[in-house]
Design a protein around this motif. Structure first.
Motif, PDB file in Angstrom:
ATOM      1  N   THR A 133       0.829  -1.209   0.000  1.00  0.00           N
ATOM      2  CA  THR A 133       0.000   0.000   0.000  1.00  0.00           C
ATOM      3  C   THR A 133       0.860   1.254   0.000  1.00  0.00           C
ATOM      4  N   ASN A 159     -10.174  -7.226  -7.722  1.00  0.00           N
ATOM      5  CA  ASN A 159     -10.792  -6.747  -6.487  1.00  0.00           C
ATOM      6  C   ASN A 159     -11.135  -7.873  -5.512  1.00  0.00           C
ATOM      7  N   SER A 187     -10.124  -3.221  -2.584  1.00  0.00           N
ATOM      8  CA  SER A 187     -11.482  -2.891  -2.153  1.00  0.00           C
ATOM      9  C   SER A 187     -11.785  -1.482  -2.657  1.00  0.00           C
ATOM     10  N   LYS A 188     -13.048  -1.086  -2.614  1.00  0.00           N
ATOM     11  CA  LYS A 188     -13.385   0.283  -3.013  1.00  0.00           C
ATOM     12  C   LYS A 188     -12.740   1.286  -2.064  1.00  0.00           C
ATOM     13  N   GLU A 189     -12.577   0.881  -0.810  1.00  0.00           N
ATOM     14  CA  GLU A 189     -11.920   1.756   0.178  1.00  0.00           C
ATOM     15  C   GLU A 189     -10.471   2.023  -0.227  1.00  0.00           C
ATOM     16  N   LYS A 190      -9.804   0.985  -0.765  1.00  0.00           N
ATOM     17  CA  LYS A 190      -8.411   1.175  -1.206  1.00  0.00           C
ATOM     18  C   LYS A 190      -8.352   2.129  -2.395  1.00  0.00           C
ATOM     19  N   GLU A 192     -10.434   4.532  -3.050  1.00  0.00           N
ATOM     20  CA  GLU A 192     -10.670   5.876  -2.521  1.00  0.00           C
ATOM     21  C   GLU A 192      -9.442   6.402  -1.789  1.00  0.00           C
ATOM     22  N   HIS A 193      -8.775   5.535  -1.049  1.00  0.00           N
ATOM     23  CA  HIS A 193      -7.573   5.917  -0.314  1.00  0.00           C
ATOM     24  C   HIS A 193      -6.462   6.398  -1.251  1.00  0.00           C
ATOM     25  N   LYS A 196      -6.141  10.340  -3.591  1.00  0.00           N
ATOM     26  CA  LYS A 196      -5.806  11.658  -3.054  1.00  0.00           C
ATOM     27  C   LYS A 196      -5.266  12.572  -4.160  1.00  0.00           C
TER      28      LYS A 196
END
Length: 223
Positions: A133, A159, A187-190, A192-193, A196
Protein backbone atom coordinates in the motif's frame (compact mmCIF):
# COMPACT_ATOMS: atom_id res chain seq x y z
CA UNK A 1 11.04 -5.73 11.79
CA UNK A 2 9.22 -9.00 12.39
CA UNK A 3 10.62 -12.13 10.77
CA UNK A 4 7.44 -12.66 8.74
CA UNK A 5 7.69 -9.21 7.23
CA UNK A 6 11.20 -9.76 5.89
CA UNK A 7 10.17 -13.10 4.29
CA UNK A 8 7.17 -11.40 2.71
CA UNK A 9 9.33 -8.61 1.24
CA UNK A 10 11.75 -11.16 -0.17
CA UNK A 11 8.83 -12.92 -1.88
CA UNK A 12 7.60 -9.64 -3.34
CA UNK A 13 11.03 -8.80 -4.70
CA UNK A 14 11.27 -12.16 -6.50
CA UNK A 15 8.22 -11.36 -8.63
CA UNK A 16 10.26 -9.42 -11.17
CA UNK A 17 12.28 -12.48 -12.12
CA UNK A 18 9.15 -14.63 -12.13
CA UNK A 19 7.49 -12.30 -14.66
CA UNK A 20 10.71 -12.13 -16.71
CA UNK A 21 10.82 -15.93 -16.94
CA UNK A 22 7.11 -16.11 -17.81
CA UNK A 23 7.33 -13.50 -20.58
CA UNK A 24 10.38 -15.22 -22.06
CA UNK A 25 8.51 -18.54 -22.27
CA UNK A 26 5.18 -17.08 -23.43
CA UNK A 27 5.76 -14.40 -26.05
CA UNK A 28 2.07 -13.43 -26.24
CA UNK A 29 0.95 -14.40 -22.75
CA UNK A 30 -2.17 -12.20 -22.76
CA UNK A 31 -2.91 -12.49 -26.48
CA UNK A 32 -2.55 -9.83 -29.16
CA UNK A 33 -6.01 -8.27 -29.08
CA UNK A 34 -6.37 -5.05 -27.04
CA UNK A 35 -8.00 -5.40 -23.64
CA UNK A 36 -11.54 -4.14 -23.05
CA UNK A 37 -10.21 -1.56 -20.52
CA UNK A 38 -7.83 -0.14 -23.16
CA UNK A 39 -10.65 0.18 -25.66
CA UNK A 40 -12.80 1.95 -23.09
CA UNK A 41 -9.94 4.25 -22.04
CA UNK A 42 -9.15 5.15 -25.67
CA UNK A 43 -12.75 6.30 -26.20
CA UNK A 44 -12.50 8.56 -23.15
CA UNK A 45 -9.10 9.93 -24.15
CA UNK A 46 -10.29 10.70 -27.70
CA UNK A 47 -13.46 12.34 -26.45
CA UNK A 48 -11.43 14.54 -24.10
CA UNK A 49 -8.85 15.43 -26.78
CA UNK A 50 -5.95 13.71 -25.01
CA UNK A 51 -2.92 12.66 -27.07
CA UNK A 52 0.08 11.78 -24.91
CA UNK A 53 -0.25 8.62 -22.81
CA UNK A 54 1.97 7.12 -20.12
CA UNK A 55 1.32 3.38 -19.89
CA UNK A 56 2.59 1.59 -16.80
CA UNK A 57 3.24 -2.15 -16.87
CA UNK A 58 2.82 -2.53 -20.62
CA UNK A 59 3.66 -6.24 -20.54
CA UNK A 60 4.17 -7.44 -24.10
CA UNK A 61 2.40 -4.48 -25.65
CA UNK A 62 -1.08 -5.52 -26.74
CA UNK A 63 -2.61 -2.28 -25.38
CA UNK A 64 0.44 -0.18 -26.29
CA UNK A 65 0.10 -1.18 -29.96
CA UNK A 66 -3.64 -0.49 -29.87
CA UNK A 67 -3.14 3.04 -28.51
CA UNK A 68 -0.48 3.82 -31.13
CA UNK A 69 -2.69 2.45 -33.93
CA UNK A 70 -5.32 4.93 -32.74
CA UNK A 71 -2.91 7.85 -33.08
CA UNK A 72 -1.84 8.27 -29.47
CA UNK A 73 1.77 8.97 -28.52
CA UNK A 74 2.63 6.29 -25.96
CA UNK A 75 5.43 6.22 -23.41
CA UNK A 76 5.37 2.74 -21.89
CA UNK A 77 7.26 1.40 -18.89
CA UNK A 78 7.66 -2.20 -17.74
CA UNK A 79 10.13 -3.78 -15.35
CA UNK A 80 10.73 -6.82 -17.56
CA UNK A 81 13.41 -6.38 -20.22
CA UNK A 82 11.81 -9.12 -22.34
CA UNK A 83 8.50 -7.23 -22.32
CA UNK A 84 10.14 -3.98 -23.43
CA UNK A 85 12.05 -5.82 -26.17
CA UNK A 86 8.79 -7.41 -27.38
CA UNK A 87 7.05 -4.01 -27.52
CA UNK A 88 9.91 -2.36 -29.42
CA UNK A 89 10.05 -5.28 -31.90
CA UNK A 90 6.30 -5.12 -32.56
CA UNK A 91 6.41 -1.32 -32.89
CA UNK A 92 9.18 -1.56 -35.49
CA UNK A 93 7.49 -4.37 -37.45
CA UNK A 94 4.19 -2.45 -37.55
CA UNK A 95 5.71 0.93 -38.41
CA UNK A 96 4.70 2.47 -35.08
CA UNK A 97 8.13 3.27 -33.63
CA UNK A 98 7.58 7.03 -33.92
CA UNK A 99 4.55 6.77 -31.62
CA UNK A 100 5.94 4.30 -29.06
CA UNK A 101 8.73 4.90 -26.57
CA UNK A 102 9.26 1.78 -24.42
CA UNK A 103 11.74 1.47 -21.58
CA UNK A 104 12.49 -0.64 -18.52
CA UNK A 105 11.53 0.80 -15.14
CA UNK A 106 10.44 -0.31 -11.66
CA UNK A 107 7.42 1.77 -10.58
CA UNK A 108 8.59 1.56 -6.96
CA UNK A 109 11.13 4.19 -8.05
CA UNK A 110 10.36 7.76 -9.15
CA UNK A 111 8.95 7.96 -12.67
CA UNK A 112 11.69 9.11 -15.11
CA UNK A 113 9.74 12.11 -16.39
CA UNK A 114 9.37 15.81 -15.61
CA UNK A 115 6.28 17.29 -13.95
CA UNK A 116 3.02 17.68 -15.89
CA UNK A 117 4.07 16.19 -19.23
CA UNK A 118 1.32 13.60 -19.88
CA UNK A 119 -2.34 14.00 -20.80
CA UNK A 120 -3.23 10.65 -19.27
CA UNK A 121 -1.88 7.56 -17.58
CA UNK A 122 -3.14 4.04 -18.23
CA UNK A 123 -2.34 0.69 -16.64
CA UNK A 124 -4.01 -2.70 -16.84
CA UNK A 125 -3.47 -4.78 -13.67
CA UNK A 126 -0.22 -3.02 -12.75
CA UNK A 127 -1.68 -1.67 -9.50
CA UNK A 128 -2.60 -5.18 -8.33
CA UNK A 129 0.94 -6.55 -8.72
CA UNK A 130 3.25 -7.24 -5.76
CA UNK A 131 3.15 -3.64 -4.52
CA UNK A 132 2.50 -2.70 -0.90
CA UNK A 133 0.00 0.00 0.00
CA UNK A 134 2.82 2.44 0.79
CA UNK A 135 4.39 1.72 -2.62
CA UNK A 136 1.00 2.29 -4.28
CA UNK A 137 0.65 5.61 -2.43
CA UNK A 138 4.06 6.63 -3.76
CA UNK A 139 3.10 5.54 -7.29
CA UNK A 140 -0.18 7.44 -7.13
CA UNK A 141 1.70 10.61 -6.12
CA UNK A 142 4.18 10.09 -8.97
CA UNK A 143 1.38 9.62 -11.51
CA UNK A 144 -0.26 12.80 -10.24
CA UNK A 145 3.07 14.63 -10.56
CA UNK A 146 3.64 13.73 -14.22
CA UNK A 147 0.04 14.37 -15.31
CA UNK A 148 -1.07 17.74 -16.60
CA UNK A 149 -3.91 19.46 -14.68
CA UNK A 150 -7.14 17.79 -15.75
CA UNK A 151 -5.25 14.69 -16.85
CA UNK A 152 -6.74 11.23 -16.42
CA UNK A 153 -5.38 8.20 -14.60
CA UNK A 154 -7.16 5.02 -15.69
CA UNK A 155 -6.13 1.77 -14.03
CA UNK A 156 -7.52 -1.70 -13.42
CA UNK A 157 -6.99 -3.97 -10.44
CA UNK A 158 -8.37 -7.30 -9.34
CA UNK A 159 -10.79 -6.75 -6.49
CA UNK A 160 -11.82 -8.46 -3.27
CA UNK A 161 -14.84 -10.09 -4.96
CA UNK A 162 -12.43 -12.18 -7.06
CA UNK A 163 -12.55 -15.95 -6.36
CA UNK A 164 -8.76 -16.01 -5.73
CA UNK A 165 -9.01 -13.43 -2.93
CA UNK A 166 -8.02 -15.01 0.38
CA UNK A 167 -6.61 -18.16 -1.26
CA UNK A 168 -3.01 -19.30 -1.76
CA UNK A 169 -0.18 -17.90 0.36
CA UNK A 170 -0.88 -14.69 2.27
CA UNK A 171 1.94 -12.20 1.64
CA UNK A 172 0.68 -9.36 3.87
CA UNK A 173 -2.07 -6.73 3.55
CA UNK A 174 -4.50 -7.89 0.83
CA UNK A 175 -1.79 -9.71 -1.13
CA UNK A 176 -2.01 -13.42 -1.92
CA UNK A 177 0.29 -15.61 -3.98
CA UNK A 178 -1.68 -17.86 -6.33
CA UNK A 179 0.07 -20.06 -8.90
CA UNK A 180 3.37 -18.28 -8.34
CA UNK A 181 1.96 -14.79 -8.92
CA UNK A 182 1.37 -12.32 -6.06
CA UNK A 183 -1.82 -10.29 -6.44
CA UNK A 184 -2.81 -7.23 -4.40
CA UNK A 185 -6.62 -7.31 -4.26
CA UNK A 186 -8.43 -3.96 -4.14
CA UNK A 187 -11.48 -2.89 -2.15
CA UNK A 188 -13.39 0.28 -3.01
CA UNK A 189 -11.92 1.76 0.18
CA UNK A 190 -8.41 1.17 -1.21
CA UNK A 191 -9.38 2.89 -4.48
CA UNK A 192 -10.67 5.88 -2.52
CA UNK A 193 -7.57 5.92 -0.31
CA UNK A 194 -5.27 6.06 -3.34
CA UNK A 195 -7.28 8.80 -5.06
CA UNK A 196 -5.81 11.66 -3.05
CA UNK A 197 -5.44 14.70 -5.33
CA UNK A 198 -7.78 13.19 -7.91
CA UNK A 199 -11.50 13.32 -8.56
CA UNK A 200 -13.00 9.82 -8.85
CA UNK A 201 -14.84 9.84 -12.18
CA UNK A 202 -15.84 6.18 -12.20
CA UNK A 203 -15.24 2.81 -10.52
CA UNK A 204 -16.53 0.15 -12.90
CA UNK A 205 -16.55 -3.53 -11.94
CA UNK A 206 -16.05 -6.03 -14.77
CA UNK A 207 -15.00 -9.62 -15.46
CA UNK A 208 -12.06 -10.71 -17.62
CA UNK A 209 -10.85 -14.09 -18.78
CA UNK A 210 -12.23 -17.59 -18.38
CA UNK A 211 -11.87 -17.86 -14.59
CA UNK A 212 -13.22 -15.13 -14.64
CA UNK A 213 -11.15 -12.51 -12.83
CA UNK A 214 -13.13 -9.76 -11.16
CA UNK A 215 -11.63 -6.29 -11.59
CA UNK A 216 -12.25 -2.61 -11.03
CA UNK A 217 -11.60 -0.15 -13.83
CA UNK A 218 -10.88 3.11 -12.03
CA UNK A 219 -11.03 6.46 -13.82
CA UNK A 220 -9.49 9.40 -11.97
CA UNK A 221 -9.06 13.02 -13.03
CA UNK A 222 -6.29 15.19 -11.62
CA UNK A 223 -7.69 18.16 -9.72
Amino acid sequence: MKEGQSIEKEALNKQGQHWENTFTKKTNMFGVEPSIPAQKAAKLFKKEGKKKILELGGGQGRDTIFFAQNGFEVYVLDYCESGVEAINKKAEEMGLSELINASCHDVRDSLPFADEVFDCCYSHMLYCMALTTSELEFLSDEVKRVLKPGGFNVYTARNTNDSDYGTGIHRGEDMYEVGGFIVHFFSKEKVEHLAKGFKIVDIDEFDEGSLPRKLFQVTLKKK
